[in-house]
Motif scaffolding. Structure first.
Motif, PDB file in Angstrom:
ATOM      1  N   ILE A  56     -98.751  69.165 -36.624  1.00  0.00           N
ATOM      2  CA  ILE A  56     -97.497  68.861 -37.326  1.00  0.00           C
ATOM      3  C   ILE A  56     -96.785  70.178 -37.584  1.00  0.00           C
ATOM      4  O   ILE A  56     -97.350  71.084 -38.202  1.00  0.00           O
ATOM      5  CB  ILE A  56     -97.784  68.082 -38.625  1.00  0.00           C
ATOM      6  N   LEU A  57     -95.573  70.291 -37.055  1.00  0.00           N
ATOM      7  CA  LEU A  57     -94.904  71.588 -37.015  1.00  0.00           C
ATOM      8  C   LEU A  57     -93.536  71.543 -37.668  1.00  0.00           C
ATOM      9  O   LEU A  57     -92.819  70.552 -37.536  1.00  0.00           O
ATOM     10  CB  LEU A  57     -94.707  72.016 -35.550  1.00  0.00           C
ATOM     11  N   ASN A  58     -93.176  72.610 -38.324  1.00  0.00           N
ATOM     12  CA  ASN A  58     -91.807  72.782 -38.802  1.00  0.00           C
ATOM     13  C   ASN A  58     -91.067  73.619 -37.772  1.00  0.00           C
ATOM     14  O   ASN A  58     -91.537  74.684 -37.400  1.00  0.00           O
ATOM     15  CB  ASN A  58     -91.800  73.519 -40.141  1.00  0.00           C
ATOM     16  N   LEU A  59     -89.928  73.124 -37.331  1.00  0.00           N
ATOM     17  CA  LEU A  59     -89.182  73.861 -36.311  1.00  0.00           C
ATOM     18  C   LEU A  59     -87.859  74.360 -36.877  1.00  0.00           C
ATOM     19  O   LEU A  59     -87.184  73.631 -37.597  1.00  0.00           O
ATOM     20  CB  LEU A  59     -88.896  72.953 -35.113  1.00  0.00           C
ATOM     21  N   PRO A  60     -87.497  75.606 -36.516  1.00  0.00           N
ATOM     22  CA  PRO A  60     -86.173  76.086 -36.913  1.00  0.00           C
ATOM     23  C   PRO A  60     -85.094  75.314 -36.154  1.00  0.00           C
ATOM     24  O   PRO A  60     -85.370  74.695 -35.139  1.00  0.00           O
ATOM     25  CB  PRO A  60     -86.184  77.555 -36.499  1.00  0.00           C
ATOM     26  N   ALA A  61     -83.872  75.372 -36.635  1.00  0.00           N
ATOM     27  CA  ALA A  61     -82.766  74.670 -35.960  1.00  0.00           C
ATOM     28  C   ALA A  61     -82.489  75.327 -34.619  1.00  0.00           C
ATOM     29  O   ALA A  61     -82.742  76.516 -34.441  1.00  0.00           O
ATOM     30  CB  ALA A  61     -81.521  74.739 -36.836  1.00  0.00           C
ATOM     31  N   GLY A  62     -81.971  74.556 -33.697  1.00  0.00           N
ATOM     32  CA  GLY A  62     -81.617  75.112 -32.392  1.00  0.00           C
ATOM     33  C   GLY A  62     -82.093  74.218 -31.283  1.00  0.00           C
ATOM     34  O   GLY A  62     -82.739  73.210 -31.531  1.00  0.00           O
ATOM     35  N   ARG A  63     -81.762  74.605 -30.043  1.00  0.00           N
ATOM     36  CA  ARG A  63     -82.236  73.824 -28.899  1.00  0.00           C
ATOM     37  C   ARG A  63     -83.685  74.187 -28.611  1.00  0.00           C
ATOM     38  O   ARG A  63     -84.066  75.354 -28.655  1.00  0.00           O
ATOM     39  CB  ARG A  63     -81.369  74.100 -27.676  1.00  0.00           C
ATOM     40  N   LEU A  64     -84.455  73.160 -28.304  1.00  0.00           N
ATOM     41  CA  LEU A  64     -85.886  73.340 -28.060  1.00  0.00           C
ATOM     42  C   LEU A  64     -86.138  73.442 -26.553  1.00  0.00           C
ATOM     43  O   LEU A  64     -85.605  72.649 -25.788  1.00  0.00           O
ATOM     44  CB  LEU A  64     -86.619  72.114 -28.629  1.00  0.00           C
ATOM     45  N   CYS A  98     -86.085  80.713 -19.852  1.00  0.00           N
ATOM     46  CA  CYS A  98     -85.005  79.832 -20.307  1.00  0.00           C
ATOM     47  C   CYS A  98     -84.335  80.370 -21.573  1.00  0.00           C
ATOM     48  O   CYS A  98     -83.528  79.668 -22.191  1.00  0.00           O
ATOM     49  CB  CYS A  98     -85.542  78.427 -20.559  1.00  0.00           C
ATOM     50  N   GLY A  99     -84.701  81.577 -21.982  1.00  0.00           N
ATOM     51  CA  GLY A  99     -84.074  82.197 -23.134  1.00  0.00           C
ATOM     52  C   GLY A  99     -84.699  81.800 -24.454  1.00  0.00           C
ATOM     53  O   GLY A  99     -84.143  82.086 -25.518  1.00  0.00           O
ATOM     54  N   ALA A 100     -85.859  81.132 -24.411  1.00  0.00           N
ATOM     55  CA  ALA A 100     -86.475  80.646 -25.651  1.00  0.00           C
ATOM     56  C   ALA A 100     -87.444  81.663 -26.234  1.00  0.00           C
ATOM     57  O   ALA A 100     -88.098  82.410 -25.509  1.00  0.00           O
ATOM     58  CB  ALA A 100     -87.220  79.341 -25.381  1.00  0.00           C
ATOM     59  N   PRO A 165     -82.044  80.670 -29.007  1.00  0.00           N
ATOM     60  CA  PRO A 165     -81.034  81.096 -29.986  1.00  0.00           C
ATOM     61  C   PRO A 165     -79.620  80.693 -29.555  1.00  0.00           C
ATOM     62  O   PRO A 165     -79.348  80.532 -28.358  1.00  0.00           O
ATOM     63  CB  PRO A 165     -81.160  82.618 -30.020  1.00  0.00           C
ATOM     64  N   GLU A 166     -78.755  80.583 -30.530  1.00  0.00           N
ATOM     65  CA  GLU A 166     -77.322  80.309 -30.309  1.00  0.00           C
ATOM     66  C   GLU A 166     -76.754  81.322 -29.319  1.00  0.00           C
ATOM     67  O   GLU A 166     -77.085  82.499 -29.386  1.00  0.00           O
ATOM     68  CB  GLU A 166     -76.620  80.462 -31.680  1.00  0.00           C
ATOM     69  N   THR A 221     -83.322  90.675 -23.887  1.00  0.00           N
ATOM     70  CA  THR A 221     -82.228  90.007 -23.165  1.00  0.00           C
ATOM     71  C   THR A 221     -81.419  89.103 -24.097  1.00  0.00           C
ATOM     72  O   THR A 221     -80.229  88.905 -23.869  1.00  0.00           O
ATOM     73  CB  THR A 221     -82.742  89.187 -21.968  1.00  0.00           C
ATOM     74  N   SER A 222     -82.046  88.585 -25.150  1.00  0.00           N
ATOM     75  CA  SER A 222     -81.324  87.654 -26.032  1.00  0.00           C
ATOM     76  C   SER A 222     -80.141  88.339 -26.716  1.00  0.00           C
ATOM     77  O   SER A 222     -79.179  87.692 -27.117  1.00  0.00           O
ATOM     78  CB  SER A 222     -82.261  87.028 -27.061  1.00  0.00           C
ATOM     79  N   GLN A 223     -80.188  89.691 -26.808  1.00  0.00           N
ATOM     80  CA  GLN A 223     -79.059  90.413 -27.401  1.00  0.00           C
ATOM     81  C   GLN A 223     -77.840  90.440 -26.487  1.00  0.00           C
ATOM     82  O   GLN A 223     -76.752  90.819 -26.911  1.00  0.00           O
ATOM     83  CB  GLN A 223     -79.467  91.859 -27.707  1.00  0.00           C
ATOM     84  N   TYR A 224     -78.017  90.081 -25.221  1.00  0.00           N
ATOM     85  CA  TYR A 224     -76.904  90.152 -24.269  1.00  0.00           C
ATOM     86  C   TYR A 224     -76.186  88.821 -24.074  1.00  0.00           C
ATOM     87  O   TYR A 224     -75.254  88.731 -23.272  1.00  0.00           O
ATOM     88  CB  TYR A 224     -77.383  90.737 -22.933  1.00  0.00           C
ATOM     89  N   GLY A 225     -76.618  87.798 -24.822  1.00  0.00           N
ATOM     90  CA  GLY A 225     -75.905  86.517 -24.844  1.00  0.00           C
ATOM     91  C   GLY A 225     -75.506  86.008 -23.475  1.00  0.00           C
ATOM     92  O   GLY A 225     -76.325  85.935 -22.557  1.00  0.00           O
TER      93      GLY A 225
END
Ligand code: MG
Length: 350
Positions: A56-64, A98-100, A165-166, A221-225
């Motif tokens: 049972i997991l708590n997930l932050p908001a965003g696309r999974l 996939c950027g996750a 991330p967004e 890479t996530s910093q390069y949006g």
């Protein structure tokens, strides 16, 4: 009457049997519980392993993002890694592609009766070390035992989930003419290292698998949006296959320069000897990145700062045609088609 000296010997025999996987370890009963406690929980213990029917997991908001992979590699232990480390890296890298940001993983084992418990312990510990390095939690799992001869030692499945991330949207459809193509290091190391070990080949410089979890690359890479268009890890089928997949999915032409593609001397030499092409050999710790041309040099410089990607290079560019095809400029200056992998190259490398 039985001589008393027989008793210790019988005890020893029982103990020896227990050093190997028995059918009862997969029964779901007491011995299964023991196996989970003594091997898996001992290596991985975290507060989320509650031993319920589900994690049972708590997930932050965003696309999974969710990815699954099965590992049937032989040999189980190889220069640069083992099936445990590989089973974490493979799924982590697919999430990163996939950027996750990888968060949680499940693990499932199919183990052959008679498999040494010491090897299982080593594999579980290797999974724990790799997962900890990434910061991913192993939260649920399954163990099945099959009769001797019904499997080859051990097979592992891992499934991972992560949050994107967004502002991140890595898709082949976003690859456009003018984009640059980066590989994050030497090509072909994993496939060749496995093949060499199987064939009993040794070289002056040992061929090591590049098996590594690319979470630092993902953070960078996530910093390069949106500047990053698409990423894919060149595993089975190698770089050539990934380039062809993207060319087809994006409907673009790709041109790469052979002299720009990093390949270690030992790998190139061994490939020549075996009649293999390093561009079709699997990697387990590398990424192919399609990026906006304007940001390519900056991203390359950032990759150069990370230990896992310090040998990254820009290898080519995207064109509008020939759509769906990959062309390579050879060292001699000629241009030829770099096709997709046909048939099975090296089986059971992951
Ligand atoms: Mg992949």
């Amino acid at each position: 009457m039985q001589p008393i000296t027989d008793i210790p010997r019988r005890k020893e025999e029982v103990k020896m049997k227990q050093e190997r996987i028995l059918m009862a370890h997969g029964s779901g009963g007491l011995m299964s519980q023991q196996l989970i406690d003594e091997i898996f929980k001992a290596a991985w213990n975290n507060e989320l392993m509650e031993m319920l029917d589900s994690a049972i997991l708590n997930l932050p908001a965003g696309r999974l993002a969710m990815s699954t992979d099965s590992f049937v590699i032989t040999p189980l232990f190889f220069p640069g890694g083992d099936i445990g480390k590989l089973s974490i890296c493979g799924t982590v890298n697919d999430l990163v592609a996939c950027g996750a940001k990888p968060l949680y993983m499940s693990t499932a084992f199919i183990i052959e009766e008679g498999f040494p418990l010491s090897d299982l312990r080593k594999i579980a510990e290797s999974m724990a070390v790799t997962a900890q390095e990434v910061g991913v939690k192993l939260v649920t799992g399954d163990t099945k035992v099959v009769e001797k001869g019904s499997a080859d030692g051990i097979f592992i499945n891992t499934t991972g989930i992560g949050i994107i991330p967004e502002g991140i949207n890595y898709r082949p459809q976003r690859v456009k003419p003018g984009d640059k193509i980066i590989v994050t290091g030497y090509m072909g190391d994993h496939g060749l290292a496995i093949m060499a070990q199987r064939e009993g080949l040794s070289f002056n410089t040992p061929a090591l698998s590049d098996c590594a979890p690319l979470y630092q690359l993902g953070q960078m890479t996530s910093q390069y949006g949106q500047a990053i268009k698409c990423m894919r890890d060149p595993t089975r089928g190698g770089l050539a296959t990934v380039l062809n997949e993207i060319a087809r999915q994006a409907g673009v032409g790709i041109r790469v320069k052979e002299s720009s593609i990093p390949v270690l001397e030992v790998i190139r030499g061994a490939c020549d000897m075996l009649g293999m092409d390093p561009l079709y050999m699997a990697n387990e710790g590398k990424m192919v990145i399609f990026t906006d041309a304007e940001k390519a040099d900056e991203i390359l410089a950032e990759l150069g700062k990370l230990s896992q990607t310090q040998n990254a290079a820009i290898i080519g560019e995207v064109y509008s045609d020939p759509a769906g095809m990959v062309l390579i400029e050879t060292e001699l200056g000629a241009e030829r088609i770099l096709g997709m992998l046909e048939g099975e190259h090296v089986p059971r490398i992951c």
